[in-house]
Design an enzyme around this catalytic site. Structure first.
Site, mmCIF file in Angstrom:
data_model
loop_
_atom_site.group_PDB
_atom_site.id
_atom_site.type_symbol
_atom_site.label_atom_id
_atom_site.label_comp_id
_atom_site.label_asym_id
_atom_site.label_seq_id
_atom_site.Cartn_x
_atom_site.Cartn_y
_atom_site.Cartn_z
ATOM 1 N N ARG A 62 0.835 -1.199 0.000
ATOM 2 C CA ARG A 62 0.000 0.000 0.000
ATOM 3 C C ARG A 62 0.878 1.260 0.000
ATOM 4 N NH1 ARG A 62 -2.458 -0.090 4.692
ATOM 5 N NH2 ARG A 62 -1.962 1.990 5.416
ATOM 6 N N TYR A 115 -13.567 17.695 -15.220
ATOM 7 C CA TYR A 115 -14.143 16.364 -15.067
ATOM 8 C C TYR A 115 -15.205 16.377 -13.953
ATOM 9 C CZ TYR A 115 -14.844 11.602 -13.720
ATOM 10 O OH TYR A 115 -15.443 10.432 -13.381
ATOM 11 N N ASP A 187 -5.126 19.049 -14.407
ATOM 12 C CA ASP A 187 -5.538 17.752 -14.946
ATOM 13 C C ASP A 187 -5.255 17.777 -16.445
ATOM 14 O OD1 ASP A 187 -6.914 15.570 -16.018
ATOM 15 O OD2 ASP A 187 -8.430 15.614 -14.424
ATOM 16 N N LYS A 212 -7.260 6.744 -19.243
ATOM 17 C CA LYS A 212 -7.637 7.259 -20.556
ATOM 18 C C LYS A 212 -6.484 7.070 -21.554
ATOM 19 C CE LYS A 212 -11.568 8.395 -18.698
ATOM 20 N NZ LYS A 212 -11.394 8.279 -17.265
HETATM 21 C C1 LIG Z 1 -10.226 14.755 -17.386
HETATM 22 C C2 LIG Z 1 -10.499 13.623 -16.439
HETATM 23 N N1 LIG Z 1 -9.913 13.602 -15.234
HETATM 24 C C3 LIG Z 1 -10.148 12.619 -14.342
HETATM 25 C C4 LIG Z 1 -11.011 11.597 -14.632
HETATM 26 C C5 LIG Z 1 -11.258 10.530 -13.609
HETATM 27 O O1 LIG Z 1 -10.543 9.402 -13.954
HETATM 28 P P1 LIG Z 1 -10.846 7.929 -13.387
HETATM 29 O O2 LIG Z 1 -12.093 7.467 -14.030
HETATM 30 O O3 LIG Z 1 -9.620 7.171 -13.749
HETATM 31 O O4 LIG Z 1 -11.013 8.074 -11.908
HETATM 32 C C6 LIG Z 1 -11.643 11.563 -15.870
HETATM 33 C C7 LIG Z 1 -12.591 10.474 -16.204
HETATM 34 O O5 LIG Z 1 -13.322 10.554 -17.169
HETATM 35 C C8 LIG Z 1 -11.381 12.605 -16.804
HETATM 36 O O6 LIG Z 1 -11.971 12.647 -18.010
#
Ligand SMILES: Cc1ncc(COP(=O)(O)O)c(C=O)c1O
Length: 402
Positions: A62, A115, A187, A212
């Protein structure tokens, strides 16, 4: 012979990788062990006391795991970062950042459109912990300047943002935030280091949903935060040790294999997106197309400054989005009508503006108007994969009609 620093394409294959010392295997081994045997004297430390868990021997998965560490080194190398910590999901990376850098009485500025999970976490959950949160359209630096407060500790941006594909000027946002004493997290899931390296533009932390484009095969969840090593280690000791959002070794291995082909995948997705965007822009049923590579993108100058390539995400609108969604879900054969993005196979889904406003954005005034200017009544978020572009266009043609 002069030694050169490997280029990013090469780092995507090799950073953090060295042949297994016992077998000389080139492909990384998966270390599935939860614990590792301690040498005499090891183990006389607590997570709390350790400034850098990566400097300790492996003891419990962990905290750190050898396969996950290899992935972390690769992500750090690709982002030009001092260190990286990987997490179970992209949202875990965002949560780990927020819950490490913010405490009661602090102020967070979050992009008004990012997101949905991150936006909802910031605006609905963090206030329960005494954290003040303001949602700002970070594509307007003047709005950020007006929202900064003496207790602003973090500005969280996303560029291009999900789902609008609106960019944030990272150099300008970082300049303003730093002048006010706040850190900047970005992000960069849509851009990937192939298109943008946020740390090069002044950001402090870059966050990925590895689920992604970075993995790119739709078969593993993962997240990462990269930045200066001391900052990343603070996040690691919270994320792994106390929040428990550790990435599984098997997923780390899959994501590393995905990263091997990040560059050619992003290049193919971009080339395909250019063909599909041009086709959709001419389609009589389509009222708007947004793709950072189109000359008509409202921030074309910033795209040129900040993105090395426009990437594989595009959006389009039609006059009756709900009816179009029903047609697409029923008729598409090559493209999948589904959530998620950045996979090798193309995916499309409708994000209905009214529904998103009610469930997530809750925007009013100028922010709501700005959202509608980009999204109308709803946008189809199309994540372009690696299929032949002719097949993608033929599939859209038969599904959209005309
Ligand atoms: C821009 C972005 N950031 C974060 C996430 C969250 O990712 P996860 O589904 O791996 O938790 C997503 C999911 O669609 C996303 O599009």
């Amino acid at each position: 012979m002069t030694e050169t620093t490997p280029r990013p394409q090469t780092l995507a294959l090799n950073a953090g990788l060295s042949p297994d010392p016992a077998t000389r295997a080139i492909a990384p081994n998966i270390s599935m062990s939860v614990n590792n045997a301690l040498a005499p004297g090891d183990g006389a430390f607590s997570a709390d006391g350790a400034a850098d868990l990566t400097a300790l021997p492996y003891l419990y998965a962990r905290w750190t795991n050898p396969t996950v560490r290899q992935l972390e080194e690769r992500v750090a190398a690709l982002e030009g970062a001092g260190g990286a910590v990987c997490t179970a999901t992209g949202l875990a990376a965002i949560a780990a950042t927020f819950f490490t850098l913010l405490k009661a009485g602090d102020h967070l500025i979050v992009s008004d459109v990012c997101y949905a999970g991150a936006n909802e976490l910031a605006r609905r959950i963090l206030p329960d912990y005494g954290i003040e949160v303001t949602a700002v359209n970070l594509s307007r630096p003047a709005d950020l300047a007006a929202a900064l407060r003496p207790n602003t500790r973090l500005v969280h941006a996303e560029t291009p943002c999900n789902p609008l594909l609106r960019l944030t000027d990272l150099a300008e946002v970082s300049r303003l935030a730093h002048a006010a004493g706040a850190l900047v997290s970005v992000d960069s899931t849509f851009a990937t280091p192939v298109a943008t390296r946020p740390l090069d533009h002044g950001a402090d932390l870059v966050i990925h949903s590895l689920t992604k484009f970075m993995n790119g095969h739709g078969d593993a969840l993962g997240g990462a935060v990269a930045g200066a090593k001391p900052l990343v280690e603070r996040i690691r000791s919270r994320a792994g040790v106390y929040l428990g959002a550790t990435l599984a070794a098997h997923s780390a291995w899959l994501i590393m294999r995905g990263l091997d082909t990040l560059w050619p995948r992003m290049q193919t997705a971009t080339a395909n997106a250019a063909r599909v965007a041009a086709y959709l822009a001419d389609h009589p049923a389509v009222t708007a197309v947004t793709w950072p590579g189109l000359p008509g993108h409202p921030q074309a100058d910033l795209v040129a400054r900040q993105m090395a390539l426009p990437g594989g995400m595009l959006t389009f609108q039609t006059r009756d989005p709900r009816a179009t969604a029903a047609r697409l879900a029923e008729r598409l054969k090559t493209i999948h009508y589904a959530f998620s993005l950045g996979h090798q196979r193309s995916l499309v889904v409708l994000l209905d503006t009214e529904e998103m406003m009610a469930s997530t954005w809750r925007l009013t005034g100028a922010q709501a108007e700005d959202y509608r200017a980009w999204a109308g009544d709803g946008i189809f978020r199309l994540s372009i994969g690696l299929e032949a572009p002719e097949d993608l266009i033929a599939d859209l043609a038969q599904a959209l009609g005309q």
